[in-house]
Scaffold this motif. Structure first.
Motif, short mmCIF file in Angstrom:
data_model
loop_
_atom_site.label_atom_id
_atom_site.label_comp_id
_atom_site.label_asym_id
_atom_site.label_seq_id
_atom_site.Cartn_x
_atom_site.Cartn_y
_atom_site.Cartn_z
N LEU A 336 0.81 -1.21 0.00
CA LEU A 336 0.00 0.00 0.00
C LEU A 336 0.85 1.27 0.00
CD1 LEU A 336 -2.92 -0.97 2.41
CD2 LEU A 336 -3.10 -0.41 -0.02
N GLY A 337 2.07 1.19 0.53
CA GLY A 337 2.97 2.34 0.45
C GLY A 337 3.33 2.65 -0.99
N THR A 338 3.68 1.63 -1.75
CA THR A 338 3.96 1.82 -3.17
C THR A 338 2.72 2.31 -3.91
OG1 THR A 338 5.78 0.22 -3.30
CG2 THR A 338 4.51 0.58 -5.31
N ALA A 339 1.56 1.75 -3.57
CA ALA A 339 0.30 2.16 -4.22
C ALA A 339 0.05 3.65 -4.02
CB ALA A 339 -0.85 1.34 -3.67
N LEU A 344 0.42 9.51 -5.96
CA LEU A 344 1.03 10.83 -5.82
C LEU A 344 1.81 11.19 -7.08
CD1 LEU A 344 1.87 13.30 -4.00
CD2 LEU A 344 3.90 11.93 -3.42
N LEU A 345 2.65 10.27 -7.53
CA LEU A 345 3.50 10.53 -8.70
C LEU A 345 2.67 10.68 -9.97
CD1 LEU A 345 6.33 8.02 -7.79
CD2 LEU A 345 6.49 10.52 -7.72
N GLY A 346 1.47 10.13 -9.96
CA GLY A 346 0.57 10.29 -11.10
C GLY A 346 -0.20 11.58 -11.06
N SER A 347 0.14 12.47 -10.10
CA SER A 347 -0.61 13.72 -9.99
C SER A 347 0.26 14.97 -9.92
CB SER A 347 -1.49 13.68 -8.73
OG SER A 347 -0.70 13.80 -7.55
N ILE A 348 1.57 14.82 -9.70
CA ILE A 348 2.41 16.01 -9.55
C ILE A 348 3.20 16.30 -10.83
CG2 ILE A 348 2.61 15.64 -7.07
CD1 ILE A 348 5.42 14.56 -7.50
N THR A 349 3.72 17.52 -10.90
CA THR A 349 4.42 17.95 -12.12
C THR A 349 5.93 17.88 -12.00
OG1 THR A 349 4.34 20.24 -11.33
CG2 THR A 349 2.54 19.51 -12.76
N ASN A 350 6.45 17.64 -10.81
CA ASN A 350 7.91 17.69 -10.61
C ASN A 350 8.47 16.38 -10.08
OD1 ASN A 350 6.49 18.33 -8.20
ND2 ASN A 350 8.32 19.24 -7.30
N ASN A 375 -4.45 -8.22 -6.28
CA ASN A 375 -3.81 -7.76 -7.52
C ASN A 375 -2.50 -7.07 -7.16
OD1 ASN A 375 -4.91 -5.43 -6.32
ND2 ASN A 375 -5.17 -4.41 -8.29
N TYR A 376 -1.74 -6.71 -8.19
CA TYR A 376 -0.52 -5.94 -7.98
C TYR A 376 -0.23 -5.15 -9.24
CZ TYR A 376 3.86 -4.56 -5.84
OH TYR A 376 4.86 -3.82 -5.30
N PHE A 377 0.76 -4.28 -9.17
CA PHE A 377 1.09 -3.42 -10.31
C PHE A 377 2.03 -4.13 -11.27
CE2 PHE A 377 0.28 -0.72 -6.61
CZ PHE A 377 -0.80 0.02 -7.09
N GLU A 378 1.81 -3.93 -12.53
CA GLU A 378 2.66 -4.53 -13.55
C GLU A 378 4.03 -3.85 -13.56
OE1 GLU A 378 2.93 -5.12 -18.43
OE2 GLU A 378 1.26 -4.00 -17.54
N PHE A 379 5.09 -4.65 -13.63
CA PHE A 379 6.45 -4.14 -13.77
C PHE A 379 7.01 -4.63 -15.10
CE2 PHE A 379 11.02 -4.89 -13.57
CZ PHE A 379 11.49 -3.63 -13.23
N LYS A 380 7.55 -3.71 -15.89
CA LYS A 380 8.10 -4.08 -17.18
C LYS A 380 9.15 -3.06 -17.61
CE LYS A 380 6.73 -5.14 -21.96
NZ LYS A 380 5.59 -5.15 -22.93
N ASP A 381 10.33 -3.57 -18.00
CA ASP A 381 11.40 -2.73 -18.54
C ASP A 381 11.74 -1.54 -17.65
OD1 ASP A 381 11.52 -4.40 -20.78
OD2 ASP A 381 10.01 -3.23 -21.84
N GLY A 382 11.73 -1.78 -16.34
CA GLY A 382 12.11 -0.72 -15.42
C GLY A 382 11.00 0.23 -15.04
N PHE A 383 9.77 -0.06 -15.43
CA PHE A 383 8.64 0.81 -15.12
C PHE A 383 7.59 0.06 -14.32
CE2 PHE A 383 10.46 2.90 -18.79
CZ PHE A 383 10.23 4.25 -18.58
N LEU A 384 6.95 0.76 -13.38
CA LEU A 384 5.74 0.30 -12.73
C LEU A 384 4.56 0.99 -13.42
CD1 LEU A 384 6.37 0.27 -8.87
CD2 LEU A 384 5.87 -1.69 -10.32
N TYR A 385 3.54 0.21 -13.76
CA TYR A 385 2.40 0.75 -14.48
C TYR A 385 1.24 1.06 -13.54
CZ TYR A 385 4.59 -0.25 -18.95
OH TYR A 385 5.45 -0.24 -20.04
N LEU A 386 0.68 2.24 -13.69
CA LEU A 386 -0.48 2.62 -12.91
C LEU A 386 -1.71 1.93 -13.48
CD1 LEU A 386 1.62 5.13 -12.84
CD2 LEU A 386 -0.29 6.35 -11.81
N ASN A 387 -2.53 1.36 -12.63
CA ASN A 387 -3.77 0.76 -13.12
C ASN A 387 -4.93 1.72 -12.92
OD1 ASN A 387 -4.82 0.47 -10.43
ND2 ASN A 387 -3.72 -1.45 -10.18
#
Length: 407
Positions: A336-339, A344-350, A375-387
Motif C-alpha cells: 500500500l505504500g507503493t500504491a 502521488l506521482l501520477g498527480s504532480i508535475t515535478n 492484484n498488484y502493479f505490472e512491472f516491465k522494462d524498469g517501469f511500474l504501471y499505474l492501473n
C-alpha cells in the motif's frame, strides 16, 4: 426541441460521456447513483492492522465504503493503539471528503505527541486510507481526484541495502550479485544503500568504495547508479568519498551523506559535490521540508507518504516545485505504500525521472504481505504501471487481513 434545449442536451451528453461510472446528470447538478453510496458519508471506524513488516489502516464509513492505507512502521507496537485510541477520536464522524480539514485538525491537536515519528506517521496511514476511500466512493483512481498528470507508468530504480541483521553486512561480491540480478530483471537504475548509520559514523576500516566498485563492475557503465550513505559520515569524509565515487565510478547521486539533523553539514556536502544530493525521508511536514530546502539546497526531495500522508505530500511537492526541486520518493513499502506513492506521482508535475522501488523479488521478507492483496502493479522494462482501479489501486483481501494480522 428548440435550439436552447438542444444545446443543453448535447452539452450534458458530452459531459456524461467523460464522467466516472456511476455518476449521472440530473438537470443542472450531478448525483452519485450507487447502491454503495447514498446520502451523507461519515467516518464510523478506524482500525489498525499490524504485521511483521507493515502497519495498515482501515477507515470505514456509514455507507459501507472502506479505504486502506499504510502508515510509518517504525513504531509497530505503539502505532495501532495510538491510531485507535487517540487519533480516531479526532476524526470519527467527519466527512472523508473533508480530508484537508481532517489532516490539519488532527495534526495540530496531536502535535504534542511529536512533530515527527509516531504522530504524523500514524496520521499518514489514516490520510492515505481516506484517499483510497474517496477514490472508491467515486469510482476513480485517487490521482484523478488530486489532479492527474496523465502518466501511465513510473520509471523506478531498484533499491537494496547492505545490512542483513545485527552486525552482519553483505560483502562486495554479494552486493554485486544482487545488483546484477536487478539489471537482468529490466531495471535501468539502481541504488545501493550502504546502511552505515550515525552510530557507525566514519567506519574504519571503510570498504564503501570497494563495495560500490564491485556493484558498478557488475551492472556496467550504462546503468544509472545512486548511493545512499544512510547518515554514515561527517561532512568532510562524505565529501571526500562522494567525490571519489563520482570521479571513478560515475555515481548519479548521493543520498543522506551526513546525520539527518545536521543541515549545516549537509549544505557543506551539497556545495562541495558536482552531483545531486538527496534527502527528505526524515522530514514529516511541509515546514520541515521548507527548512531542508532553504537551509541545505539538496537537489532531490525524498518525501514519503507513509510519514506525511498524501494530503501533506501534495503540498511538499508544490513547495519543492517552487524552489526548482524534484520529488524522488522514499519508498520502502512494496504494497500500500507503493500504491500511495504511485497515485502521488501520477498527480504532480515535478517527479524525478527515477523513483525508489525494491521490487517483489528483493522483498523476500515481505512475501506474506503480497498474499493480502488480490492484484498488484505490472512491472516491465524498469517501469511500474499505474492501473485504473478505484482508490490507491490495490484490492485488499479483507478476510486474509483479519486472519493474519498480529495481536
Amino acid at each position: 426541441m428548440n435550439r436552447k434545449q438542444f444545446l443543453s442536451t448535447a452539452s450534458l451528453g458530452a459531459l456524461a460521456a467523460v464522467l466516472p461510472k456511476g455518476v449521472v446528470l440530473a438537470g443542472d447538478k450531478t448525483e452519485k447513483i450507487s447502491k454503495d453510496f447514498k446520502g451523507q458519508i461519515k467516518i464510523t471506524a478506524i482500525k489498525s492492522y499490524r504485521f511483521k513488516k507493515a502497519n495498515y489502516v482501515k477507515v470505514e464509513t456509514n455507507q459501507g465504503i472502506s479505504g486502506w492505507g499504510e502508515s510509518d512502521g517504525a513504531n509497530k507496537l505503539m502505532t495501532g493503539p495510538y491510531i485507535e485510541k487517540e487519533l480516531s477520536q479526532l476524526i470519527l464522524g467527519k466527512d472523508p471528503f473533508d480530508s484537508e480539514d481532517i489532516w490539519y485538525d488532527a495534526y495540530l491537536k496531536g502535535i504534542e505527541a511529536g512533530m515527527s515519528g509516531i504522530h504524523p506517521g500514524s496520521l499518514a496511514g489514516i490520510d492515505n486510507a481516506i484517499w483510497d476511500l474517496k477514490g472508491k466512493a467515486l469510482g476513480v483512481p485517487s490521482r484523478k481526484l488530486m489532479g492527474g498528470n496523465g502518466k501511465k507508468k513510473i520509471q523506478v530504480y531498484a533499491s537494496y541495502g547492505r545490512h542483513i541483521s545485527g552486525e552482519k553486512y553483505r560483502t562486495s561480491k554479494e552486493m554485486a550479485e544482487i545488483a546484477s540480478g536487478f539489471v537482468k530483471e529490466g531495471y535501468n537504475a539502481i541504488k545501493a544503500r550502504l546502511q552505515i548509520r550515525q552510530h557507525r559514523v566514519n567506519p574504519f576500516p571503510d570498504d564503501s568504495f570497494e563495495v560500490i566498485k564491485a556493484v558498478r563492475e557488475a551492472i556496467g557503465d550504462d546503468i544509472v547508479l545512486y548511493v545512499d550513505f544512510n547518515n554514515g559520515y561527517t561532512p568532510k569524509e562524505a565529501i571526500n568519498i562522494g567525490k571519489k565515487l563520482h570521479e571513478y565510478l560515475n555515481i548519479a547521486g548521493l543520498e543522506e551523506p551526513v546525520f539527518q539533523q545536521d543541515y549545516q553539514g549537509l549544505k557543506q556536502v551539497v556545495d562541495a559535490l558536482d552531483i545531486p544530493v538527496l534527502a527528505g525521508e526524515h522530514e514529516y511536514s511541509t515546514w520541515m521540508m521548507r527548512d531542508l530546502i532553504t537551509q541545505t539546497n539538496v537537489e532531490y526531495i525524498n518525501s514519503d507518504v507513509n510519514l506525511t500522508g498524501i494530503t501533506e505530500s501534495k503540498k511538499i511537492a508544490a513547495i519543492a516545485h517552487a524552489f526548482g526541486k524534484q520529488i524522488m520518493v522514499h519508498n520502502a513499502k512494496p504494497t500500500l505504500g507503493t500504491a500511495a506513492h504511485l497515485q502521488l506521482l501520477g498527480s504532480i508535475t515535478n517527479a524525478a525521472n527515477f523513483q525508489e522501488y525494491a521490487g517483489k523479488r528483493w522483498h523476500q521478507g515481505y512475501k506474506p504481505l503480497f498474499d493480502l492483496f488480490e492484484n498488484y502493479f505490472e512491472f516491465k522494462d524498469g517501469f511500474l504501471y499505474l492501473n485504473d482501479e478505484p482508490g490507491l489501486g490495490l484490492i485488499v483481501n479483507e478476510k486474509a487481513m483479519e486472519k493474519n494480522k498480529l495481536d
